[in-house]
Scaffold this active site. Sequence first.
Site, short mmCIF file in Angstrom:
data_model
loop_
_atom_site.label_atom_id
_atom_site.label_comp_id
_atom_site.label_asym_id
_atom_site.label_seq_id
_atom_site.Cartn_x
_atom_site.Cartn_y
_atom_site.Cartn_z
N ASP A 223 -9.17 -7.77 7.12
CA ASP A 223 -9.01 -8.91 7.69
C ASP A 223 -10.76 -9.37 8.39
OD1 ASP A 223 -6.30 -9.38 7.00
OD2 ASP A 223 -5.53 -9.74 9.15
N HIS B 236 -7.15 -16.91 5.31
CA HIS B 236 -7.71 -16.21 7.00
C HIS B 236 -7.49 -16.91 7.72
CE1 HIS B 236 -6.26 -13.06 10.23
NE2 HIS B 236 -8.09 -12.81 10.42
N HIS C 70 -10.39 -19.40 13.02
CA HIS C 70 -9.75 -18.10 12.90
C HIS C 70 -9.45 -18.31 15.05
CE1 HIS C 70 -8.57 -14.03 14.71
NE2 HIS C 70 -9.25 -13.18 13.37
N TYR D 56 -4.15 -12.86 14.14
CA TYR D 56 -3.50 -12.82 14.88
C TYR D 56 -2.03 -12.41 14.72
CZ TYR D 56 -6.92 -14.47 17.61
OH TYR D 56 -8.71 -15.40 18.25
N HIS E 207 -9.12 -3.75 9.46
CA HIS E 207 -10.54 -5.29 9.30
C HIS E 207 -12.22 -4.65 8.64
CE1 HIS E 207 -8.48 -6.67 12.50
NE2 HIS E 207 -8.07 -7.67 12.42
#
Length: 514
Positions: free
Chosen positions: A314, A364, A368, A405, A455
């Site tokens: 991510d 994504h 964010h 999240y 990540h």
Amino acid sequence: MRNAIGQNFFKILTSLVALSLITGCAPIAGSPTTPLDISSSEGVLPTPENEQYKDSLPLSLIPDLHSVDQSDEDHHIFTRHFEVASLSSVGEAQRALIESKRVEFDRNNIQDVSAGSGISGELNIRSYLSAVSTHIIGIKTITYEFAGASGGNSFITQWFDTSNNTMHSSRDLFAGEEQWDDFREYVALAATKNPEVIAEDLVNMSNELLDSVNFDAQGNATIDFDDYSIAPGSAGSLTVTVPSQNVVPLLSPLGVLARNAAMSPAPRSLISSVAPLLETLQSTESPASVSPPLPAKTERVDCSKAKCVALTFDDGPGPKTGKLLDDLKKANAPATFFVVGPNAKNRPEILKRMIAEGHEVGNHTWNHRSLPSLNSAKIRSEIDRTNEAIAAAIGEPASLLRPPYGAHDSITDRLAQAPVILWDVDTLDWKYRNADKVVAETISQTRPGSIVLMHDIHASTVAAVPRILSQLKAKGYTFVTVSELLGKENLKSGETYSRAPSTGKGSAKNGGKK
Ligand code: NI
């Protein structure tokens, strides 16, 4: 003799050229004294004006493509080449090719005329589309040259990378020197199966001989050999095929794009119509049904039988993502990248490479933010802006969403317009920033069917990946993308998924997780 040939000679020759292209191996007129019987086929043979090459894609796939016909009747020169308004390299390379053929032809022709053959030659050049996608265009140019007492076809394919407006040779479709050598061996092996091929000509197979590499609808590589190059003229134009499973491991990212563009041609207009495309998606009840095709693969993994795991990364792409892609490639491990909009916009090349190397790109969001904290318009904008950046890089919006999240609710799920992908293995790599710890967490938590969250913006995570790959592989795991893990046909827009059902255990759906 000249009168006997007459005005129709060019038409006859052109018909023969077209005929040989259709049959693939019909002999070309070896000499003008050879009886030319075309009466039985007359009426079905293509004329120079409307001839269709059997492998040519429709020119309409590229809306700003212009086919330019030029003729110099006095010198019996007829050419057709392509210009693409938005891609100057196409016209430049095509014109340069024609010019070099003309110079060569003039030289041969002058020699022949002065040698007293009394026959003026013919030069007939035609270009065809062999592959089209948002990323790449393949143009095959066939030259028929008649000089002296004989004529023959020669082939060359020019590849154009649309991202940087550059021309590439067939050689550039291969990853490196070693892969190119391997490919030449496969070509020689395949060619020798044809009894007409002269083996000696294959021993010193020069790169020039392999300047027209294309792909057929099944993904096999096809190589057009110029007449006389590896076989007697009577053999006509030979095409050698190297099977898909041999050629795929040898390809460069450009080569993978080329193969995809030949197997499933797509209109070049896609990139300029990203906005309308997204509007179409928004107005569609089930966006999952219009999800883009997976990149071509040699074999499909059946995760109901194999021990599959989907590694996901991510927040990138980041500065270390290129290194991560190198490691994944070495291990032949596809992964899924949930990118944030600004990074996708800044690193389109990396996204393009991901697709070319068999990875999946997911959405994504742009900023964010935790989506349930936003109003509907903002949620939409977070997703759409990111999809626009993704589509600008790879030609298609993402077909999967991972909410930041993992935060989602019924409203965000409805607005997702894509399957919502969570995870069951949280490596906490962002917290520890320690490669050993990331390896240990991943190995201990992963079960068959797991979706692993990492990540790629953290150097410690990228450093951990080679060990994760080798250790999971040693435990019998097969690496797949999220869509492969869950099965594209099972994925529903607005549903959440945190792992795949494995051998009856677990559940594909996980609707309650917040
Ligand atoms: Ni994130």
